[in-house]
Structures are given as C-alpha cells and as structure tokens.
Design an enzyme around this catalytic site. Structure first.
Site, PDB file in Angstrom:
ATOM      1  N   LYS A 154       0.823  -1.208   0.000  1.00 34.22           N
ATOM      2  CA  LYS A 154       0.000   0.000   0.000  1.00 34.22           C
ATOM      3  C   LYS A 154       0.859   1.260   0.000  1.00 34.22           C
ATOM      4  CE  LYS A 154      -4.029  -2.009   2.331  1.00 34.22           C
ATOM      5  NZ  LYS A 154      -5.072  -1.589   1.368  1.00 34.22           N
ATOM      6  N   LYS A 246      -3.565  -9.594  -9.388  1.00 37.90           N
ATOM      7  CA  LYS A 246      -4.957  -9.650  -8.965  1.00 37.90           C
ATOM      8  C   LYS A 246      -5.825  -8.689  -9.780  1.00 37.90           C
ATOM      9  CE  LYS A 246      -7.422  -9.409  -4.499  1.00 37.90           C
ATOM     10  NZ  LYS A 246      -7.219  -9.099  -3.060  1.00 37.90           N
ATOM     11  N   LYS A 249      -9.634  -2.664  -9.445  1.00 39.30           N
ATOM     12  CA  LYS A 249     -10.211  -1.455 -10.030  1.00 39.30           C
ATOM     13  C   LYS A 249      -9.135  -0.432 -10.363  1.00 39.30           C
ATOM     14  CE  LYS A 249     -13.432   2.300  -9.054  1.00 39.30           C
ATOM     15  NZ  LYS A 249     -14.304   2.949  -8.057  1.00 39.30           N
TER      16      LYS A 249
END
Length: 382
Positions: A154, A246, A249
C-alpha cells in the site's frame, strides 16, 4: 468441529468473573468444502472496502460467499459491512468517498445479501471500532506491524522494506502502517469466531489471533475467542490482461476488470480480449504454464460452484479458445443481468440505502456497546 465462541464475560455487582486465558485451537484455518458446514452458533464477520462498484473478483471472493454462507447457516450470526475507516488510509475527495460508500452498499444488496439474515452497516457508524482500535494498538508492537507485508504494498515499498528506514518512515502514513490493528479491532469487537478472507489477508488474521491471545493473557481472562480464517471455495480472480496479478479497479488497463455494472457487450468484449495462450488440445488447470486459461477456469468454477476438477472436466467439449471465452462471457452476463438492473435502481434511492445502513448500524452497535463495556471493565476504563 466445535464452535469457538466462548461464554460471555460476566460482570456482577461490580466484580469481574475471570477464567483461564484462552488457548489456541488446533487449527486456525477452516476450509469449507460446503457452505453449510459451519459449527452451530458461529459468528461470522467480514468487511469490504468501498472502492465504488464491485468487480468480478470482489463478487466471487466476498459477496457471493457472504450470501451463500448467510443463507445456508440459519443458526449462525453474520455481520458484514463497508470498511470505510480503512478506505481513509488513502486520500479520496469527500464527495468521491461518499459516493463509493453508497455504491458499495448498493453492490452488496444487488449481490443478494439479505438483511434479515445478516447485519449490514458502515464501519464508521459504529464508534466502538475506533475505541477498541486504540486499546489494541497500544498492545501491538511496532515489530509485529513491521512484519506485515500489505502495508508495504500500500505504501509502494519493497517487501524487504522496514519502517525503521528513515526514507520509508517519512513516506509511509501511520494509518497505512497501523491498519492491521484496526482490522483486529473490527473482528474482536464482535468476538467473531470465523472470518472469510482472501489468501492475502491470512497474515493479518494470524496477527489478530496473536493480539487476542495477548489481551487474554495480559488480563488473565477468557474474553476473546481466537477467530478462524475461513477459506471459502472461491479463489483469487486475476487480471484479464495480466494474469500475473490480482483483478483490481486501480488497474490502469480497464479491460482487465469486469464489473457487475458492465453491459453484456462490454463483458463480451473484455472476455474476448482476455489473455490466454496458444496451447491446443485438452484444457488443463495450470496457473504456472497456463495462467490466463487457469484464470478463466477459476471464474467458471466460482460462478458454477463446481470444483476446479469438475470444471476442467465440464469444459472439455469446448473446441478452442474462442469457445471457452464465449462460454465464460455468457456465464458472467447471466450472473450479473438482474444484479446490474437492481444496482442501478438502488443507487437512485439513497433514502432506502440510508434506512438499510441505519438498521444495520443499530444492530451492530447493540452488540458492540455491550462488548466494549466488558472490555473497558477488564482494562479498568469503566
């Protein structure tokens, strides 16, 4: 398999009744071969981040599993919601965050969650999440948090990074680094026995169990059960264009992601352009040598509720890659047809969405307020 829920902590006449510290069960992971084999009286908890409309990976990895679990186990309790406090770890304009929260609730309802069978709410509407987060953060070492891998992703750091490195420390927000403690608070606030998560969250569930054990041992109580990681049959859905990562969006290549709200034409086009391979002959599931085809097989398996082995056997009649892609596209279009229409209708009725969230908030707070009262008594904050 016995249920993990413990009897409620008892407080009588101001005196706290304690028992020995909780001991870990023999296995912290339960894999469901069927959705209806949860232990009786389980309490299942899970949240999904509000990233707006959900995609196929969200649907198969969370929503469909949540729906099936709650529909198949009437003697257990289910709390599902929107992790909007977690979403705050990365900046979003206020209007965008608010829209994303509504879209997430609409997606869960359109996906088939029945609010008579589960509690559905916004995490931020239950302030006990934040209060327990502080208590547990104070009990969690920097070393434990530093060993988590997701904060590094992140924060766009390498997996070898350490928060003790000055450059890493300067560029990493405290919320991104500490959010696994909030995740533990989310789960432990309701004394959940099972948490359905993807493989990428298993490390955080192990931290949650360690925090629960630390709390129980520190205060010599048997309060928090150790929640099991619930592995449901749905596997991780990968990018259609790059099956090495993965489905997301945030992927700049929008053709890599199929949304519940996509039109049949868009779904057909995206699946038709999905990366596969040039191997001819019998279909096989091999994520290493055939990642693209294996991803499509995973999607079929998730939509039909068949095992990978059953799925591979069932598609052998498909003669080429075009036939396989046409079959996958039809399954997705059929699955999302009614859900897309319902989603559009729900987003137009925010008053109804507000009423659903208020009802869920009240149910969640009823449980959370009792538990946080017990916890405050245990730690001396009552």
């Amino acid at each position: 398999m016995s249920c993990l829920r413990t009897s409620r902590y008892v407080s009588t006449a101001g005196l706290l009744t304690t028992t020995r510290a909780y001991t870990s069960p023999s296995s912290s992971i339960q894999e469901l071969n069927r959705y209806d084999n949860l232990p009786s009286n389980s309490r299942v908890f899970s949240l999904i981040q509000p990233t707006g409309r959900i995609h196929l990976g969200n649907y198969l990895g969370a929503v469909k599993s949540w729906r099936t679990l709650s529909n198949s186990n009437p003697d257990s309790e289910f709390l599902f919601g929107i992790a909007d406090l977690h979403a705050f770890t990365s900046y979003k304009p206020a209007a965008e965050l608010k829209d994303n929260r509504y879209q997430a609730i609409a997606s869960l309802l359109a996906g088939g969650l029945d609010t008579t069978k589960c509690t559905l709410y916004f995490q931020s509407s239950v302030p006990e999440h934040s209060e327990l987060n502080w208590y547990l953060t104070c009990m969690t070492s920097m070393g434990q948090l530093n060993r988590m891998t997701q904060w590094k992703s992140k924060a766009q750091q390498s997996q070898n990074s350490s928060i003790t490195d000055e450059k890493v420390m300067e560029s990493t927000k405290a919320g991104v680094f500490c959010y696994p403690a909030l995740q533990a608070a989310d789960i432990l606030l309701y004394r959940a026995t099972h948490v359905p998560v993807g493989d990428d969250q298993s490390q955080h569930l192990e931290l949650c169990r360690n925090i629960a054990k630390s709390f129980n041992n520190t205060y010599n109580v048997n309060y928090f059960p150790l929640p099991k990681t619930l592995l449901t049959p749905a596997k991780k859905i990968l990018s259609l264009k790059n099956p090495e990562k993965k489905m997301s969006k945030s992927d700049p290549v929008q053709a890599s992601c199929v949304y519940v709200t996509d039109s049949p034409e868009d779904i057909q086009l995206k699946i038709r352009k999905a990366t596969t391979d040039s191997i001819q002959g019998a279909w096989s599931f091999d994520p290493v040598t055939r990642p693209g085809v294996s991803n499509l097989i995973n999607i079929i398996s998730g939509l039909t509720n068949e095992s990978i082995e059953e799925t591979v056997a069932s598609i052998q009649h498909l003669k080429d890659h075009k036939s396989l892609k046409d079959y996958v596209a039809k399954l997705i279009i059929d699955e999302f047809h009614d859900k897309r229409q319902l989603y559009d209708e729900l987003l137009k009725n925010r008053d109804y969405l507000d009423s659903v969230c208020k009802q869920g908030r009240d149910k969640a707070r009823e449980l959370a307020s009792v538990n946080i009262g017990d916890i405050k008594s245990i730690v001396g904050m009552d």
